[in-house]
Design a protein around this motif. Structure first.
Motif, PDB file in Angstrom:
ATOM      1  N   TYR A  59       0.975  -1.243  -0.461  1.00  0.00           N
ATOM      2  CA  TYR A  59       0.036  -0.249  -0.201  1.00  0.00           C
ATOM      3  C   TYR A  59       0.946   0.974   0.279  1.00  0.00           C
ATOM      4  O   TYR A  59       0.767   2.075   0.230  1.00  0.00           O
ATOM      5  CB  TYR A  59      -1.162  -0.449   1.267  1.00  0.00           C
ATOM      6  N   LEU A  60       1.960   1.434  -0.716  1.00  0.00           N
ATOM      7  CA  LEU A  60       2.745   2.472  -0.121  1.00  0.00           C
ATOM      8  C   LEU A  60       3.414   2.590  -1.838  1.00  0.00           C
ATOM      9  O   LEU A  60       4.347   2.919  -1.519  1.00  0.00           O
ATOM     10  CB  LEU A  60       4.561   1.829   0.386  1.00  0.00           C
ATOM     11  N   ASP A  61       3.015   2.812  -2.863  1.00  0.00           N
ATOM     12  CA  ASP A  61       2.960   3.749  -3.764  1.00  0.00           C
ATOM     13  C   ASP A  61       3.027   4.806  -3.376  1.00  0.00           C
ATOM     14  O   ASP A  61       4.006   5.555  -4.661  1.00  0.00           O
ATOM     15  CB  ASP A  61       1.693   3.409  -5.323  1.00  0.00           C
ATOM     16  N   ARG A  62       2.780   5.585  -2.985  1.00  0.00           N
ATOM     17  CA  ARG A  62       3.200   6.676  -2.573  1.00  0.00           C
ATOM     18  C   ARG A  62       3.594   7.213  -0.657  1.00  0.00           C
ATOM     19  O   ARG A  62       2.477   7.034  -0.441  1.00  0.00           O
ATOM     20  CB  ARG A  62       2.287   7.712  -2.365  1.00  0.00           C
ATOM     21  N   PRO A  63       4.786   6.029  -0.257  1.00  0.00           N
ATOM     22  CA  PRO A  63       5.205   6.327   1.117  1.00  0.00           C
ATOM     23  C   PRO A  63       5.258   7.839   1.724  1.00  0.00           C
ATOM     24  O   PRO A  63       5.105   8.029   3.009  1.00  0.00           O
ATOM     25  CB  PRO A  63       6.456   5.354   0.654  1.00  0.00           C
ATOM     26  N   GLU A  64       5.518   8.782   1.136  1.00  0.00           N
ATOM     27  CA  GLU A  64       5.045  10.379   1.559  1.00  0.00           C
ATOM     28  C   GLU A  64       3.935  10.785   1.923  1.00  0.00           C
ATOM     29  O   GLU A  64       3.882  10.841   3.165  1.00  0.00           O
ATOM     30  CB  GLU A  64       6.065  11.179   1.222  1.00  0.00           C
ATOM     31  N   THR A  65       3.130   9.624   1.652  1.00  0.00           N
ATOM     32  CA  THR A  65       1.477  10.136   2.326  1.00  0.00           C
ATOM     33  C   THR A  65       1.521   9.561   3.985  1.00  0.00           C
ATOM     34  O   THR A  65       1.040   9.726   4.637  1.00  0.00           O
ATOM     35  CB  THR A  65       0.280   9.918   1.865  1.00  0.00           C
ATOM     36  N   PHE A  66       1.872   8.473   4.087  1.00  0.00           N
ATOM     37  CA  PHE A  66       2.810   7.162   5.185  1.00  0.00           C
ATOM     38  C   PHE A  66       3.123   8.225   5.863  1.00  0.00           C
ATOM     39  O   PHE A  66       2.385   7.757   7.276  1.00  0.00           O
ATOM     40  CB  PHE A  66       2.724   5.705   4.604  1.00  0.00           C
ATOM     41  N   VAL A  82      -4.756  11.221   6.926  1.00  0.00           N
ATOM     42  CA  VAL A  82      -5.022   9.193   6.398  1.00  0.00           C
ATOM     43  C   VAL A  82      -5.855   9.160   5.477  1.00  0.00           C
ATOM     44  O   VAL A  82      -5.089   8.082   4.501  1.00  0.00           O
ATOM     45  CB  VAL A  82      -5.601   8.057   8.644  1.00  0.00           C
ATOM     46  N   LEU A  83      -6.984  10.019   5.533  1.00  0.00           N
ATOM     47  CA  LEU A  83      -7.766  10.336   3.987  1.00  0.00           C
ATOM     48  C   LEU A  83      -6.036   9.769   3.277  1.00  0.00           C
ATOM     49  O   LEU A  83      -6.532   9.318   1.400  1.00  0.00           O
ATOM     50  CB  LEU A  83      -8.483  11.210   4.414  1.00  0.00           C
ATOM     51  N   ARG A  84      -5.606  11.255   2.930  1.00  0.00           N
ATOM     52  CA  ARG A  84      -4.451  12.171   1.924  1.00  0.00           C
ATOM     53  C   ARG A  84      -3.667  10.168   1.734  1.00  0.00           C
ATOM     54  O   ARG A  84      -3.812   9.640   0.283  1.00  0.00           O
ATOM     55  CB  ARG A  84      -3.503  12.188   2.328  1.00  0.00           C
ATOM     56  N   PHE A  85      -3.530   8.955   2.527  1.00  0.00           N
ATOM     57  CA  PHE A  85      -2.916   8.326   2.416  1.00  0.00           C
ATOM     58  C   PHE A  85      -2.889   7.091   1.338  1.00  0.00           C
ATOM     59  O   PHE A  85      -3.179   6.426   0.695  1.00  0.00           O
ATOM     60  CB  PHE A  85      -2.240   7.541   3.705  1.00  0.00           C
ATOM     61  N   TRP A  86      -4.914   6.865   1.955  1.00  0.00           N
ATOM     62  CA  TRP A  86      -5.206   6.059   1.484  1.00  0.00           C
ATOM     63  C   TRP A  86      -5.954   6.453  -0.687  1.00  0.00           C
ATOM     64  O   TRP A  86      -5.556   4.536  -0.192  1.00  0.00           O
ATOM     65  CB  TRP A  86      -6.740   6.263   2.332  1.00  0.00           C
ATOM     66  N   PHE A  87      -6.084   6.989  -0.781  1.00  0.00           N
ATOM     67  CA  PHE A  87      -6.026   7.681  -1.561  1.00  0.00           C
ATOM     68  C   PHE A  87      -4.946   7.877  -2.820  1.00  0.00           C
ATOM     69  O   PHE A  87      -4.851   7.685  -4.012  1.00  0.00           O
ATOM     70  CB  PHE A  87      -7.442   9.021  -2.151  1.00  0.00           C
ATOM     71  N   THR A  88      -4.082   7.047  -1.961  1.00  0.00           N
ATOM     72  CA  THR A  88      -2.752   6.721  -3.036  1.00  0.00           C
ATOM     73  C   THR A  88      -2.194   4.972  -2.787  1.00  0.00           C
ATOM     74  O   THR A  88      -1.321   4.856  -3.562  1.00  0.00           O
ATOM     75  CB  THR A  88      -1.948   7.660  -2.994  1.00  0.00           C
ATOM     76  N   LYS A  89      -2.706   4.503  -1.800  1.00  0.00           N
ATOM     77  CA  LYS A  89      -1.900   3.636  -1.612  1.00  0.00           C
ATOM     78  C   LYS A  89      -2.008   2.690  -2.882  1.00  0.00           C
ATOM     79  O   LYS A  89      -1.677   1.313  -2.738  1.00  0.00           O
ATOM     80  CB  LYS A  89      -2.659   2.631  -0.157  1.00  0.00           C
ATOM     81  N   ASP A  90      -3.365   2.770  -3.750  1.00  0.00           N
ATOM     82  CA  ASP A  90      -3.563   1.421  -4.894  1.00  0.00           C
ATOM     83  C   ASP A  90      -2.910   2.883  -6.163  1.00  0.00           C
ATOM     84  O   ASP A  90      -3.888   2.271  -7.152  1.00  0.00           O
ATOM     85  CB  ASP A  90      -4.905   1.244  -4.576  1.00  0.00           C
ATOM     86  N   LEU A  91      -1.847   3.390  -6.099  1.00  0.00           N
ATOM     87  CA  LEU A  91      -1.830   3.869  -7.176  1.00  0.00           C
ATOM     88  C   LEU A  91      -1.450   3.057  -8.697  1.00  0.00           C
ATOM     89  O   LEU A  91      -1.705   3.486  -9.844  1.00  0.00           O
ATOM     90  CB  LEU A  91      -0.768   5.098  -6.879  1.00  0.00           C
ATOM     91  N   LYS A  92      -0.646   1.865  -8.462  1.00  0.00           N
ATOM     92  CA  LYS A  92      -0.734   1.083  -9.445  1.00  0.00           C
ATOM     93  C   LYS A  92      -1.834   0.995 -10.511  1.00  0.00           C
ATOM     94  O   LYS A  92      -1.316   0.922 -11.735  1.00  0.00           O
ATOM     95  CB  LYS A  92       0.393   0.088  -9.137  1.00  0.00           C
ATOM     96  N   TYR A  93      -2.776   0.959  -9.809  1.00  0.00           N
ATOM     97  CA  TYR A  93      -3.863   0.649 -10.492  1.00  0.00           C
ATOM     98  C   TYR A  93      -4.617   1.908 -11.178  1.00  0.00           C
ATOM     99  O   TYR A  93      -5.651   1.746 -12.191  1.00  0.00           O
ATOM    100  CB  TYR A  93      -5.139  -0.384  -9.958  1.00  0.00           C
ATOM    101  N   ILE A  94      -4.860   2.901 -10.969  1.00  0.00           N
ATOM    102  CA  ILE A  94      -4.947   4.579 -11.404  1.00  0.00           C
ATOM    103  C   ILE A  94      -4.176   4.654 -12.685  1.00  0.00           C
ATOM    104  O   ILE A  94      -4.280   4.479 -13.849  1.00  0.00           O
ATOM    105  CB  ILE A  94      -4.655   5.071 -10.188  1.00  0.00           C
ATOM    106  N   LYS A  95      -2.513   3.988 -12.580  1.00  0.00           N
ATOM    107  CA  LYS A  95      -1.188   4.471 -13.390  1.00  0.00           C
ATOM    108  C   LYS A  95      -1.206   3.337 -14.620  1.00  0.00           C
ATOM    109  O   LYS A  95      -0.163   4.192 -15.067  1.00  0.00           O
ATOM    110  CB  LYS A  95      -0.007   4.992 -13.026  1.00  0.00           C
TER     111      LYS A  95
END
Length: 428
Positions: A59-66, A82-95
């Motif tokens: 869940y660490l596609d963008r570790p800076e949010t964590f 926490v929500l900011r982290f939530w929306f980046t955790k699966d960035l791989k599926y978007i990109k």
């Protein structure tokens, strides 16, 4: 004259359309099966991405949010982080396109780190916007220097397939843990993917905020596009984030609304005060106006906004458009154990990369046969499987506990010290 055998020669790479047709023909055998994820069927190598499942599924596609969770002195601000982290955790599926990595094997593990040079600022909310009393001591403000995010995961169960994970950012005093397990059902046109019974979500702990704990549950998703040859993930479900210590809860509703068949990937939500001892609210419409702290809106593929109660001015929580998954750092190959994901699957990966698919399939089948033999030997000796880095294969509360060796492995990651002893009972 070349001495290479036919199995050593590069083979023609199948195109995506050919892959999907083959994949679909295999899936059709599972129509009516309640959970195809528990069957763990074996795919030929040419249908796989050369990536181990334990490495891919994080869940660490963008570790800076964590690393930025817990900065705000206001409880509402921390929930927004926490929500900011939530929306980046699966960035791989978007990109990128969805893919099928290797199935994990029992005892296989993966570890890595990310160096975060610039963590995000705290989310701006007016003082006491949450209306909650913040009894937690103020966290020490970081200097903006580099911090390290460490990740350790291990396949702890094979029937059903479950892996435990632990994320740690000691400089910021934030950690997370949970069990990964999915349930999947083929409907004939798509695959519905849901959390398995042992997957109760991600549990985030903020040590510097009096050990506040946040539980983030996963929504169901659908893998579609099988018939038209273009895989895509859509979400049309509700999920929740709760923090009993602050008495703040989030309901997120993913909407699969489309215009002329095109998904808009909308999400809406509400952040509100709740009573953890009497929590029955599951729908946005049932939240009393007087309890609302903020509303969430936007696209989980683009910009997500929050609007504080009493205002009509949406503010950007995060813009996903310019973001892509960040590369991870792994131990040097010489420091990896034989059952460490990249080394464990290295032969299969090399063969796939070199387009030697028959050879890759044979190597993969050899691995699967060795695992079956080991399972049979344990059964003969009446031995119970015991994970190495986590105390139990699964736990009723969904929160895995680290063993002494688990703590040692994480401590090593923090200091770039990767030496671990081989465990003969858990090696390849």
């Amino acid at each position: 004259m070349s001495s290479a055998t036919a199995s050593d020669a590069p083979e023609k790479a199948p195109d995506d359309s050919s892959k999907l047709k083959t994949f679909l023909s295999i899936l059709r055998k599972f129509i009516g099966v309640a959970d195809i994820a528990s069957v763990r069927f074996s795919l030929p190598a040419h249908l796989l991405e050369p990536t181990p499942n334990l490495e891919y599924w994080n869940y660490l596609d963008r570790p800076e949010t964590f690393a930025s969770i817990g900065k705000s002195d206001d409880p509402l601000g921390r929930m927004l982080e926490v929500l900011r982290f939530w929306f980046t955790k699966d960035l791989k599926y978007i990109k990128g396109k969805p893919c099928k990595p290797y199935n994990s094997t029992l005892g296989e593990f993966f570890r890595c780190t990310w160096e975060v040079n610039e963590s995000l600022p705290e989310v701006s909310v007016p003082s006491k916007a949450s209306g909650a009393t913040n009894t937690a001591p103020a966290a020490k403000k970081d200097s903006g220097g580099p911090v390290k995010v460490c990740y350790l995961t291990e396949q702890t169960s094979h029937h059903p397939p479950v892996s435990a994970f632990f994320i740690d950012c000691p400089e910021q005093g934030v950690s997370a843990r949970g069990f990964d397990q999915i349930s999947a059902k083929f409907t004939g046109t798509s695959i519905r993917v849901a959390p398995g019974q042992h997957n109760l979500g991600i549990f985030i702990n903020i040590e510097k905020r009096d050990n506040e704990e946040y539980q983030l549950t996963h929504p169901d998703a659908h893998l579609g596009g099988l018939l038209r040859g273009a895989l895509a993930i859509t979400v049309s479900d509700t999920c929740y984030i709760t923090c009993s210590r602050t008495g703040i809860k989030v309901i997120l509703q993913y909407l699969e609304e489309g215009w002329i068949g095109r998904a808009q990937n909308k999400v809406e939500g509400v952040i509100f005060r709740y009573n953890p001892d009497k929590d029955t609210t599951t729908k946005i419409k049932d939240v009393p106006d007087g309890d609302v702290l903020a509303k969430i809106s936007g696209s989980w593929h683009g910009k997500v906004y929050y609007t504080l109660a009493g205002t009509n001015e949406p503010q950007v929580l995060i813009d996903l458009a310019p973001l892509f998954p960040v590369a991870k750092s792994v131990p040097p190959e010489d420091n990896q154990l034989t059952n460490e994901s990249r080394r464990f699957w290295s032969g299969v990966t090399t063969a796939i990369v070199n387009k030697k698919y028959s050879q890759a399939t044979k190597l993969k089948q050899d691995i699967e046969e060795r695992q079956r033999q080991k399972a049979a030997e344990r059964q003969t000796r009446n031995e119970k499987w015991q994970p190495r880095f986590f105390t139990e294969a699964v736990t009723p509360l969904g929160k895995p506990q680290l063993t002494e060796e688990g703590y040692k492995a994480l401590e090593g990651l923090r200091h770039d010290e990767y030496l671990l002893e081989e465990n003969e009972t858990q090696g390849a």
